[in-house]
Design a protein around this motif. Structure first.
Motif, PDB file in Angstrom:
ATOM      1  N   LEU A   1       0.820  -1.207   0.000  1.00  0.00           N
ATOM      2  CA  LEU A   1       0.000   0.000   0.000  1.00  0.00           C
ATOM      3  C   LEU A   1       0.854   1.257   0.000  1.00  0.00           C
ATOM      4  CD1 LEU A   1      -2.802  -1.026   2.511  1.00  0.00           C
ATOM      5  CD2 LEU A   1      -2.911  -0.999   0.017  1.00  0.00           C
ATOM      6  N   GLN A   2       1.956   1.230   0.745  1.00  0.00           N
ATOM      7  CA  GLN A   2       2.833   2.388   0.794  1.00  0.00           C
ATOM      8  C   GLN A   2       3.491   2.641  -0.553  1.00  0.00           C
ATOM      9  OE1 GLN A   2       3.312   3.756   4.525  1.00  0.00           O
ATOM     10  NE2 GLN A   2       2.847   5.228   2.920  1.00  0.00           N
ATOM     11  N   ALA A   3       3.787   1.546  -1.287  1.00  0.00           N
ATOM     12  CA  ALA A   3       4.368   1.698  -2.622  1.00  0.00           C
ATOM     13  C   ALA A   3       3.352   2.244  -3.623  1.00  0.00           C
ATOM     14  CB  ALA A   3       4.907   0.354  -3.106  1.00  0.00           C
ATOM     15  N   ILE A   4       2.083   1.834  -3.474  1.00  0.00           N
ATOM     16  CA  ILE A   4       1.035   2.301  -4.379  1.00  0.00           C
ATOM     17  C   ILE A   4       0.712   3.767  -4.145  1.00  0.00           C
ATOM     18  CG2 ILE A   4      -1.439   2.060  -4.900  1.00  0.00           C
ATOM     19  CD1 ILE A   4      -1.087  -0.950  -4.517  1.00  0.00           C
ATOM     20  N   ASN A   5       0.665   4.167  -2.865  1.00  0.00           N
ATOM     21  CA  ASN A   5       0.353   5.560  -2.548  1.00  0.00           C
ATOM     22  C   ASN A   5       1.279   6.064  -1.438  1.00  0.00           C
ATOM     23  OD1 ASN A   5      -0.664   8.075  -2.057  1.00  0.00           O
ATOM     24  ND2 ASN A   5      -2.803   7.432  -1.852  1.00  0.00           N
ATOM     25  N   PRO A   6       2.386   6.661  -1.782  1.00  0.00           N
ATOM     26  CA  PRO A   6       3.335   7.148  -0.771  1.00  0.00           C
ATOM     27  C   PRO A   6       2.834   8.366   0.001  1.00  0.00           C
ATOM     28  CG  PRO A   6       4.062   7.758  -2.974  1.00  0.00           C
ATOM     29  CD  PRO A   6       2.879   6.855  -3.168  1.00  0.00           C
ATOM     30  N   ASP A   7       1.697   8.931  -0.386  1.00  0.00           N
ATOM     31  CA  ASP A   7       1.179  10.111   0.292  1.00  0.00           C
ATOM     32  C   ASP A   7       0.391   9.773   1.558  1.00  0.00           C
ATOM     33  OD1 ASP A   7       2.237  11.877  -1.567  1.00  0.00           O
ATOM     34  OD2 ASP A   7       0.468  11.778  -2.866  1.00  0.00           O
ATOM     35  N   ILE A   8       0.176   8.483   1.844  1.00  0.00           N
ATOM     36  CA  ILE A   8      -0.600   8.113   3.021  1.00  0.00           C
ATOM     37  C   ILE A   8       0.292   7.437   4.064  1.00  0.00           C
ATOM     38  CG2 ILE A   8      -2.681   7.832   1.626  1.00  0.00           C
ATOM     39  CD1 ILE A   8      -2.313   4.777   1.970  1.00  0.00           C
ATOM     40  N   GLN A   9      -0.222   7.301   5.287  1.00  0.00           N
ATOM     41  CA  GLN A   9       0.470   6.580   6.350  1.00  0.00           C
ATOM     42  C   GLN A   9      -0.197   5.217   6.534  1.00  0.00           C
ATOM     43  OE1 GLN A   9       0.952   8.823  10.061  1.00  0.00           O
ATOM     44  NE2 GLN A   9       0.464  10.685   8.938  1.00  0.00           N
ATOM     45  N   VAL A  10       0.612   4.186   6.655  1.00  0.00           N
ATOM     46  CA  VAL A  10       0.078   2.839   6.862  1.00  0.00           C
ATOM     47  C   VAL A  10       0.798   2.212   8.053  1.00  0.00           C
ATOM     48  CG1 VAL A  10      -0.419   0.591   5.848  1.00  0.00           C
ATOM     49  CG2 VAL A  10      -0.307   2.622   4.371  1.00  0.00           C
ATOM     50  N   GLU A  11       0.034   1.782   9.036  1.00  0.00           N
ATOM     51  CA  GLU A  11       0.574   1.100  10.209  1.00  0.00           C
ATOM     52  C   GLU A  11       0.136  -0.360  10.179  1.00  0.00           C
ATOM     53  OE1 GLU A  11      -0.458   3.137  13.807  1.00  0.00           O
ATOM     54  OE2 GLU A  11      -0.197   5.113  12.864  1.00  0.00           O
ATOM     55  N   ALA A  12       1.022  -1.252  10.559  1.00  0.00           N
ATOM     56  CA  ALA A  12       0.738  -2.687  10.555  1.00  0.00           C
ATOM     57  C   ALA A  12       0.815  -3.235  11.974  1.00  0.00           C
ATOM     58  CB  ALA A  12       1.720  -3.419   9.648  1.00  0.00           C
ATOM     59  N   VAL A  13      -0.238  -3.934  12.384  1.00  0.00           N
ATOM     60  CA  VAL A  13      -0.283  -4.569  13.690  1.00  0.00           C
ATOM     61  C   VAL A  13      -0.361  -6.073  13.465  1.00  0.00           C
ATOM     62  CG1 VAL A  13      -1.532  -4.794  15.868  1.00  0.00           C
ATOM     63  CG2 VAL A  13      -1.458  -2.575  14.686  1.00  0.00           C
ATOM     64  N   HIS A  14       0.747  -6.773  13.793  1.00  0.00           N
ATOM     65  CA  HIS A  14       0.792  -8.223  13.579  1.00  0.00           C
ATOM     66  C   HIS A  14       0.155  -8.923  14.773  1.00  0.00           C
ATOM     67  CE1 HIS A  14       3.179 -12.171  13.149  1.00  0.00           C
ATOM     68  NE2 HIS A  14       2.136 -12.185  12.337  1.00  0.00           N
ATOM     69  N   ASP A  15      -1.174  -8.905  14.783  1.00  0.00           N
ATOM     70  CA  ASP A  15      -1.924  -9.500  15.885  1.00  0.00           C
ATOM     71  C   ASP A  15      -3.371  -9.648  15.431  1.00  0.00           C
ATOM     72  OD1 ASP A  15      -2.499 -10.546  18.354  1.00  0.00           O
ATOM     73  OD2 ASP A  15      -2.057  -8.724  19.492  1.00  0.00           O
ATOM     74  N   TYR A  16      -4.113 -10.466  16.161  1.00  0.00           N
ATOM     75  CA  TYR A  16      -5.546 -10.543  15.955  1.00  0.00           C
ATOM     76  C   TYR A  16      -6.224  -9.541  16.880  1.00  0.00           C
ATOM     77  CZ  TYR A  16      -4.362 -14.836  13.480  1.00  0.00           C
ATOM     78  OH  TYR A  16      -3.814 -15.737  12.604  1.00  0.00           O
ATOM     79  N   VAL A  17      -7.510  -9.280  16.673  1.00  0.00           N
ATOM     80  CA  VAL A  17      -8.259  -8.427  17.582  1.00  0.00           C
ATOM     81  C   VAL A  17      -8.502  -9.210  18.867  1.00  0.00           C
ATOM     82  CG1 VAL A  17     -10.426  -7.209  17.961  1.00  0.00           C
ATOM     83  CG2 VAL A  17      -9.351  -7.169  15.698  1.00  0.00           C
ATOM     84  N   THR A  18      -8.102  -8.633  19.992  1.00  0.00           N
ATOM     85  CA  THR A  18      -8.229  -9.295  21.291  1.00  0.00           C
ATOM     86  C   THR A  18      -8.861  -8.346  22.303  1.00  0.00           C
ATOM     87  OG1 THR A  18      -6.069  -8.554  22.108  1.00  0.00           O
ATOM     88  CG2 THR A  18      -6.111 -10.604  20.819  1.00  0.00           C
ATOM     89  N   LYS A  19      -9.235  -8.878  23.448  1.00  0.00           N
ATOM     90  CA  LYS A  19      -9.754  -8.045  24.530  1.00  0.00           C
ATOM     91  C   LYS A  19      -8.719  -7.028  24.978  1.00  0.00           C
ATOM     92  CE  LYS A  19     -12.937 -11.463  26.520  1.00  0.00           C
ATOM     93  NZ  LYS A  19     -13.260 -12.281  27.717  1.00  0.00           N
ATOM     94  N   GLU A  20      -7.449  -7.397  24.869  1.00  0.00           N
ATOM     95  CA  GLU A  20      -6.368  -6.530  25.349  1.00  0.00           C
ATOM     96  C   GLU A  20      -6.082  -5.363  24.409  1.00  0.00           C
ATOM     97  OE1 GLU A  20      -6.574 -10.114  27.405  1.00  0.00           O
ATOM     98  OE2 GLU A  20      -6.172  -9.939  25.249  1.00  0.00           O
ATOM     99  N   ASN A  21      -6.279  -5.541  23.096  1.00  0.00           N
ATOM    100  CA  ASN A  21      -5.888  -4.471  22.176  1.00  0.00           C
ATOM    101  C   ASN A  21      -7.046  -3.733  21.518  1.00  0.00           C
ATOM    102  OD1 ASN A  21      -6.806  -6.080  20.014  1.00  0.00           O
ATOM    103  ND2 ASN A  21      -4.756  -6.806  19.477  1.00  0.00           N
ATOM    104  N   VAL A  22      -8.268  -4.257  21.632  1.00  0.00           N
ATOM    105  CA  VAL A  22      -9.361  -3.716  20.823  1.00  0.00           C
ATOM    106  C   VAL A  22      -9.698  -2.270  21.175  1.00  0.00           C
ATOM    107  CG1 VAL A  22     -11.218  -4.611  22.312  1.00  0.00           C
ATOM    108  CG2 VAL A  22     -11.629  -4.225  19.862  1.00  0.00           C
ATOM    109  N   ASP A  23      -9.663  -1.909  22.453  1.00  0.00           N
ATOM    110  CA  ASP A  23     -10.035  -0.542  22.820  1.00  0.00           C
ATOM    111  C   ASP A  23      -9.040   0.481  22.274  1.00  0.00           C
ATOM    112  OD1 ASP A  23     -12.504  -0.756  24.381  1.00  0.00           O
ATOM    113  OD2 ASP A  23     -11.314  -1.906  25.795  1.00  0.00           O
TER     114      ASP A  23
END
Length: 252
Positions: free
Chosen positions: A93-115
């Motif tokens: 995505l960053q290569a396709i559009n360098p004008d945007i910010q992309v963050e990657a979270v290597h995890d599933y949605v959990t009770k600990e991170n969802v909020d």
């Protein structure tokens, strides 16, 4: 948030749409969208949000890329099999559009991170492969009053709706008993997940820009085997355990 000369050129065609223009494009640039389940559905949805100019994308997906993902996960390349797919999604995505910010979270949605994930975004896109993650995201979006685009598929069938807490039914209202779609390794054509992904991205764009009406209190059901599309009116359950009066009384 002003648009640069390159952004004005990049997004010129969509800014030609009625009720869109620079104002809508600036809203996209200022927005943060959370995409969960970044695979065939979530990854393709993220792709069209990226090329539309959403300023910041947060991609969430645990696990590594498998070879049998490659028939639909268009952000991936064959040399990435066995590696965490969410990082390749960010790179593409960053290569396709360098004008945007992309963050990657290597995890599933959990009770600990969802909020923290939901609080970081303006809109969430629910593309998780299981209802455990979907329920957690729905509950957090209701808790923090964040809109959520809900998209799910199985085989040649799919559904789509947009949830705004306090205005529309939440996921628990729609499916108090969840569909039997909670599995890995389901049959899928890439064109099916791609079709639903494009529609979900369009819902997000409508929500952010307000240039057109999204699917509010309507559930779009799709049967791509027969090419049948139907919109069904949905209702808020006043006794819903997530967004209704029972939820309020139990949390008070």
């Amino acid at each position: 948030m002003n648009l640069t000369p390159s952004e004005l050129e990049r997004y010129h065609r969509q800014m030609m749409l009625p009720n869109f223009g620079e104002a809508a494009q600036k809203r996209l640039k200022s927005a943060t969208v959370l995409v969960t389940g970044v695979g065939g559905l979530g990854g393709t949805s993220a792709l069209y949000l990226a090329v539309a100019g959403v300023g910041r994308l947060i991609l969430v997906r645990g696990g590594d890329l498998r070879l049998d993902d490659m028939n639909r996960q268009v952000l991936m390349t064959n040399d990435w099999v066995g590696k965490p797919r969410v990082f390749k999604a960010r790179e593409t995505l960053q290569a396709i559009n360098p004008d945007i910010q992309v963050e990657a979270v290597h995890d599933y949605v959990t009770k600990e991170n969802v909020d923290s994930l939901v609080q970081s975004a303006d809109v969430a896109v629910d593309c998780a492969h299981n209802f455990t993650e979907r329920n957690l995201l729905n509950e957090a979006c209701v808790r923090w009053q964040k809109p959520m685009v809900e998209a799910a598929m199985d085989g040649m069938e799919a559904y789509l709706t947009t949830i705004i807490p306090g205005v529309t039914p939440c996921l628990s209202c729609l499916f108090p008993e969840k569909p039997d779609w909670d599995q890995r390794g389901f049959a899928v054509l890439g064109a099916v997940s791609g079709t639903l992904a494009c529609l979900s991205a369009l819902e997000v764009i409508k929500l952010i820009t307000k240039f057109s009406q999204p699917l509010l209190s309507q559930l779009l059901t799709i049967d791509l085997m027969r090419m049948e599309f139907a919109k069904r009116h949905s209702y808020r359950d006043p006794s819903c355990l997530v967004c209704g009066s029972r939820s309020c009384s139990e949390n008070s």
